[in-house]
Motif scaffolding. Structure first.
Motif, short mmCIF file in Angstrom:
data_model
loop_
_atom_site.label_atom_id
_atom_site.label_comp_id
_atom_site.label_asym_id
_atom_site.label_seq_id
_atom_site.Cartn_x
_atom_site.Cartn_y
_atom_site.Cartn_z
N ARG A 50 0.70 -12.53 -6.02
CA ARG A 50 -0.18 -11.74 -4.98
C ARG A 50 0.90 -11.41 -3.66
O ARG A 50 0.74 -10.14 -3.38
CB ARG A 50 -1.07 -12.57 -4.46
N GLU A 51 1.82 -12.00 -3.56
CA GLU A 51 2.89 -11.64 -2.50
C GLU A 51 3.51 -10.48 -2.54
O GLU A 51 4.04 -9.75 -1.84
CB GLU A 51 3.91 -12.93 -2.54
N LYS A 52 3.78 -9.92 -3.88
CA LYS A 52 4.41 -8.87 -4.35
C LYS A 52 3.51 -7.52 -4.22
O LYS A 52 3.80 -6.40 -4.31
CB LYS A 52 5.27 -9.10 -5.52
N ILE A 53 2.14 -7.83 -4.11
CA ILE A 53 1.35 -6.55 -4.04
C ILE A 53 1.76 -5.63 -3.03
O ILE A 53 2.16 -6.07 -1.72
CB ILE A 53 -0.27 -7.02 -3.66
N ASN A 54 1.31 -4.26 -3.10
CA ASN A 54 1.80 -3.13 -2.21
C ASN A 54 0.43 -3.11 -1.49
O ASN A 54 -0.40 -2.19 -1.91
CB ASN A 54 2.27 -1.89 -3.03
N PHE A 55 0.40 -3.68 -0.32
CA PHE A 55 -0.80 -3.74 0.50
C PHE A 55 -0.88 -2.52 1.40
O PHE A 55 -1.78 -2.38 2.27
CB PHE A 55 -0.80 -5.09 1.54
N ASP A 56 0.09 -1.71 1.29
CA ASP A 56 -0.09 -0.46 2.17
C ASP A 56 -0.31 0.87 1.29
O ASP A 56 -0.19 1.93 1.79
CB ASP A 56 1.11 -0.26 3.00
N HIS A 57 -0.73 0.49 -0.01
CA HIS A 57 -1.25 1.87 -0.70
C HIS A 57 -2.85 1.62 -0.63
O HIS A 57 -3.29 0.66 -0.87
CB HIS A 57 -0.67 1.45 -2.21
N MET A 164 4.91 4.16 2.43
CA MET A 164 3.71 4.21 2.36
C MET A 164 3.01 4.74 3.38
O MET A 164 2.20 5.78 3.35
CB MET A 164 2.96 2.91 1.99
N HIS A 165 3.70 4.45 4.82
CA HIS A 165 3.25 5.30 5.93
C HIS A 165 3.61 6.70 5.78
O HIS A 165 2.73 7.74 6.11
CB HIS A 165 4.16 4.59 7.12
N GLU A 166 4.79 6.98 5.26
CA GLU A 166 5.16 8.50 5.31
C GLU A 166 4.23 9.19 4.29
O GLU A 166 4.02 10.43 4.31
CB GLU A 166 6.60 8.67 4.87
N GLN A 167 4.00 8.46 2.90
CA GLN A 167 3.14 9.26 2.15
C GLN A 167 1.77 9.23 2.17
O GLN A 167 1.10 10.31 2.02
CB GLN A 167 3.52 8.55 0.66
#
Ligand code: CTP
Length: 208
Positions: A50-57, A164-167
């Motif tokens: 869970r720690e590795k999830i991309n939370f900004d997608h 993710m911010h940029e995308q």
């Protein structure tokens, strides 16, 4: 009922902007829904996974449930808001009994990226702060409140937060009706203007 979406990058100070708006409005009539409570649950994964999830997608958010809840609140129904833990990276057993109010604010980094949710907003706001300012706030907050260490925050910033911010997040600024600068503490003029616009909208919604 007036529904307002407030987006902005991590550490941009969305929470402060919301707090300042609440001070200017009759806060008893305002409900704040945070996108953070709508992170998807991953009970099938271990803590390390869970720690590795991309939370900004955007796919990390349960937008179906969030959109459903905003729709139900608009219909005057009560909803059971999930509660998310940033320590365990999962939903807790708790839910919050949430009643509709005259003004609903939906805040979160990705709330302007989702077309169906965006369509429910009467007013779309984007809070802007420079990346270095946001990184500083993020380091302080994650270490003080979310049990992370510096190395972890910096690695996450480089590998996911920034791309993710940029995308996704920065381009969603194009959908905003108003962009609020939040670099220094001095954004009083923007908050004042915002409250006037909101009060105006409340009146026109009530009149129509
Ligand atoms: N996040 C995390 N761990 C999780 C889930 C999410 O660290 N288990 C992070 C995501 O990486 C995302 C951030 O939470 O970047 C979203 O919260 P943020 O917008 O930073 O918090 P707010 O308090 O809403 O922001 P602001 O500083 O603008 O008030």
């Amino acid at each position: 009922m007036l529904v307002i979406g407030i987006a902005g990058g991590t550490g941009s100070g969305k929470t402060t902007v919301v707090r300042n708006i609440l001070k200017k409005l009759n806060s008893e009539n305002v409900l704040v829904l945070s996108q953070d409570n709508y992170y998807k649950d991953h009970l099938d994964l271990s803590f390390a996974e869970r720690e590795k999830i991309n939370f900004d997608h955007p796919r990390s958010i349960d937008f179906d449930l969030l959109t459903q809840h905003v729709n139900e609140l608009k219909e005057g129904k009560m909803v059971e808001q999930p509660v998310y833990s940033f320590i365990t990276h999962s939903r807790t057993d708790e839910t919050i009994n949430t009643h509709p109010k005259n003004v609903i604010i939906v805040e979160g980094i990705l709330v302007l990226t989702h077309p169906e949710l965006r369509d429910l907003f009467d007013l779309k706001i984007f809070v802007h702060a420079d990346p270095d300012e946001r990184l500083i706030r993020r380091i302080q907050r994650d270490i003080q409140e979310r049990g992370r260490d510096l190395e972890e925050v910096l690695t996450r910033y480089r590998t996911t937060l920034k791309p993710m911010h940029e995308q996704f997040i920065e381009p969603s600024k194009n959908h905003a009706d108003i962009i609020v600068p939040n670099m220094k503490k001095k954004n009083e003029a923007a908050i004042k203007m915002l409250s006037t616009v909101i009060k105006d909208k409340i009146n026109s919604v009530v009149e129509s």
